[in-house]
Structure formats: structure tokens, C-alpha cells
Design an enzyme around this catalytic site. Structure first.
Site, PDB file in Angstrom:
ATOM      1  CE  LYS A   1       0.750   1.396   4.491  1.00  0.00           C
ATOM      2  NZ  LYS A   1       1.527   2.581   4.865  1.00  0.00           N
TER       3      LYS A   1
ATOM      4  CG  ASP B   1      -0.768   0.445   8.431  1.00  0.00           C
ATOM      5  OD1 ASP B   1      -1.528   1.324   8.873  1.00  0.00           O
ATOM      6  OD2 ASP B   1       0.368   0.686   7.984  1.00  0.00           O
TER       7      ASP B   1
HETATM    8  O1  C5P Z   1       0.096  -0.683  14.654  1.00  0.00           O
HETATM    9  P1  C5P Z   1       1.539  -0.846  14.390  1.00  0.00           P
HETATM   10  O2  C5P Z   1       2.126  -2.028  15.100  1.00  0.00           O
HETATM   11  O3  C5P Z   1       1.894  -0.800  12.956  1.00  0.00           O
HETATM   12  O4  C5P Z   1       2.234   0.438  15.003  1.00  0.00           O
HETATM   13  C1  C5P Z   1       3.589   0.504  15.352  1.00  0.00           C
HETATM   14  C2  C5P Z   1       3.774   1.651  16.345  1.00  0.00           C
HETATM   15  O5  C5P Z   1       3.521   2.894  15.695  1.00  0.00           O
HETATM   16  C3  C5P Z   1       2.850   1.610  17.531  1.00  0.00           C
HETATM   17  O6  C5P Z   1       3.402   0.859  18.569  1.00  0.00           O
HETATM   18  C4  C5P Z   1       2.734   3.076  17.890  1.00  0.00           C
HETATM   19  O7  C5P Z   1       3.881   3.460  18.631  1.00  0.00           O
HETATM   20  C5  C5P Z   1       2.821   3.785  16.557  1.00  0.00           C
HETATM   21  N1  C5P Z   1       1.502   4.101  15.977  1.00  0.00           N
HETATM   22  C6  C5P Z   1       0.774   5.161  16.489  1.00  0.00           C
HETATM   23  N2  C5P Z   1      -0.444   5.474  15.948  1.00  0.00           N
HETATM   24  C7  C5P Z   1      -0.942   4.761  14.914  1.00  0.00           C
HETATM   25  C8  C5P Z   1      -0.222   3.681  14.372  1.00  0.00           C
HETATM   26  C9  C5P Z   1       1.012   3.379  14.929  1.00  0.00           C
HETATM   27  O8  C5P Z   1       1.214   5.843  17.428  1.00  0.00           O
HETATM   28  N3  C5P Z   1      -2.140   5.096  14.393  1.00  0.00           N
END
Ligand code: C5P
Length: 312
Positions: free
Chosen positions: A25, A154
């Protein structure tokens, strides 16, 4: 990294032993509009799928175990979102009294890690979509999205399977049709950890909220808004700054670009949206000729439907 764009226009039904796509994406724009008490950020973004990505294939097991059968450098099997996705689905099935046999998972990793192209999330979504079919666990797409959200912000959009305007942390989705576009994607020689970008003190966290109607149907969809994560990534990762600068310089001398280059997600990849595959190829070749060795890239067409979801 070798990425072969695959034109995936046919719906795909999951079968044991057959390679299944996990598309990449890009985020056409990404605004940070707030922060939840748990530290996660509230976003407004448009996700668009690309017709290239990783591939996964699955083999049946009778012993109830989930096992990744190949090495993925930098990702131990126990931490791999693919393995975690399969185990989460098996646990959810068990709660419903459904027995699953287990599975082997093989991952053909083509997308960069820490690239902002959603590779790990897309792999996890393909596991949920494929094993739900192969194990005949019968979860609805909404149920699979809820499971996916436990794995990462995501994941739900890939499970939902449509290019979408996303809110919340990325899970409140409204599907969209987007104008045709081909993307010259540059992969800088650096991996950007998402938490580093989101935790930066200087990150803009109060962008004004937009409405989907501000964006949907815009001819100049690619010019809308900005990526709020870009300034942070550019200031901390010179490789990202250089890729953007070179792409912008090349873009100035080419006609056929739909918008100035931008970063995807939390980086490191940057892209230029183009009106045709040949313009995108020219932009990519010129950019790579000016960038240091170690940079790579590919051309991909925007795709609005995930091929595994089109079949369900
Ligand atoms: O959800 P994902 O594991 O991809 O996110 C990785 C990190 O990015 C999370 O632990 C968080 O610190 C940050 N994040 C965030 N807000 C989001 C997505 C991710 O703060 N909407």
C-alpha cells in the site's frame, strides 16, 4: 531487492500450495489529527493498494501447529506477524468450538521492511484471509478485520480489501475509487521504525480534520493534503530526504506527473504519482541514476481491490 509487478486482475480463491498475493500500500496523504490516551495516534489517511507485493503459500498440517518454513532475515518466526495472525485465527476458531488442523507458512518477502509500504501488515492480512478459507473457519470480513486490528493498525485495510479513507488509528474505513495512476516508488537504503516517527516530540499532532467529501472524486486526488510524518522522517533520516529531493528534481523536468513526490506511511519509501507506466518508469530510472548505490525502486499500478477479497 527485486520486485516484480504482478497484474492481479482476477479474483483469487485460496488453495493449499499456491502462491497468494500480499499487495503493498501507499498513503496518498496522512494527517495526524490527535492522540489517544494509550499513546496511539488518530489519523486521517487514504490507503491505496499497489499491484506488487509479497507472496505467501500455505501447506496443511494435521497436528494443530503453525510453522513458518523459511527464514526471513531480521524477523524471527515467533515475532512474525504471519505466524501471530495464524495463531490468533486458530484461537478465535477454538473459542467457537471449531477445530483447525494447523498450517505451514512460506513467505516470499519482496517488500522492504521499515519501508512504509505495509508489507508485514499485508502479509498478516493474507494469512487471515487465506486460512479463513483453507481452514473453513467462516469468520466474516468484519470479524477478520477486528482480529487484524489486534496485530497492527494497518492490517484491517488489507483485510477489508478496498482502497479506503481511514480514520481512528486506521481501522475506521470507507472504501473509495481512486483515479488511475502509476507510481515510481523509490526505496532508500534505510529502514525507518514506525514508533520512532510517531514518538517524535516535533510531530504535528493537531492537523485539522477533513471530510471524505473533501477528497473523494477530486481529479487532483494526489495533490490533496500532505503526509504529517514526512517532516520528522526527513529530519532524522538523510536517505529519505535525499530520495525526496532527487525525485522532486526529476519530477520538475518530466511532464505527466500527477503531484509532487511524497513519502508513504512513516517512510522510508517515497513515491511520485504518474499518469502512465512509461512516465513512471522514466522518473524512476532518472531518479535511481542520481541516487547513491543501495537505493532501489519499482513501478507499480494503483489497484483499488485486493485480489483475495474480490473472490469472497
Ligand atoms: O500498529 P503498528 O504495530 O503498525 O504500530 C507501530 C507503532 O507505531 C505503535 O506501537 C505506535 O507506537 C505507533 N503508531 C501510532 N499510531 C498509529 C499507528 C502506529 O502511534 N495510528
Amino acid at each position: 531487492m527485486q520486485i516484480t509487478p504482478e497484474l492481479l486482475s482476477q479474483p483469487i480463491v485460496a488453495q493449499w500450495g499456491v502462491w497468494l498475493p500480499a499487495p503493498a500500500k501507499i498513503n496518498l496523504f496522512l494527517h495526524v489529527v490527535g492522540r489517544r490516551p494509550d499513546g496511539y495516534h488518530l489519523l486521517q489517511t487514504v490507503f491505496r493498494f499497489l499491484d506488487c507485493g509479497d507472496r505467501l503459500r500455505f501447506g496443511p498440517r494435521q497436528d494443530g501447529l503453525v510453522q513458518r518454513v523459511n527464514d526471513v532475515p531480521g524477523v524471527p518466526a515467533e515475532q512474525d506477524l504471519c505466524v501471530r495472525a495464524a495463531r490468533l485465527l486458530a484461537e478465535a476458531a477454538e473459542v467457537r468450538g471449531l477445530a483447525v488442523g494447523g498450517a505451514t507458512i512460506e513467505v516470499d518477502k519482496r517488500l522492504p521492511m521499515g519501508g512504509g509500504l505495509g508489507g508485514g501488515s499485508s502479509d498478516a492480512a493474507t494469512v487471515l484471509l487465506a486460512l479463513n478459507q483453507l481452514w473453513q473457519t467462516g469468520f466474516s470480513n468484519d470479524e477478520l478485520q477486528a482480529l487484524g486490528l489486534q496485530l497492527g493498525a494497518d492490517v484491517p485495510v488489507f483485510v477489508g480489501g478496498r482502497s479506503a479513507f481511514a480514520e481512528g488509528v486506521g481501522e475506521a474505513l470507507q472504501s473509495l475509487s481512486l483515479p488511475p495512476a502509476w507510481y515510481a516508488v523509490v526505496v532508500p537504503p534505510v529502514s525507518v521504525p514506525t514508533p520512532v516517527i510517531f514518538s517524535a516530540e516535533e510531530l504535528t499532532r493537531n492537523s485539522p480534520r477533513v471530510k471524505i467529501s473533501d477528497f473523494a472524486g477530486l481529479v487532483a486526488a494526489h495533490e490533496f493534503g500532505r503526509n504529517d510524518l514526512q517532516a520528522v522522517a526527513v529530519s532524522r533520516y538523510p536517505e529519505v530526504a535525499e530520495a525526496l529531493a532527487v525525485l522532486a528534481q526529476v519530477a520538475n523536468s518530466e511532464s505527466g506527473l500527477l503531484a509532487p513526490p511524497r513519502m508513504s506511511g512513516s517512510g522510508a519509501c517515497v513515491f511520485a504519482a504518474c499518469g502512465s507506466a512509461s512516465v513512471a518508469q522514466n522518473v524512476l530510472s532518472s531518479a535511481l541514476a542520481k541516487l547513491p548505490s543501495g537505493s532501489s525502486g519499482f513501478v507499480a499500478q494503483g489497484m483499488d481491490v485486493h485480489p483475495l477479497v474480490a473472490s469472497s
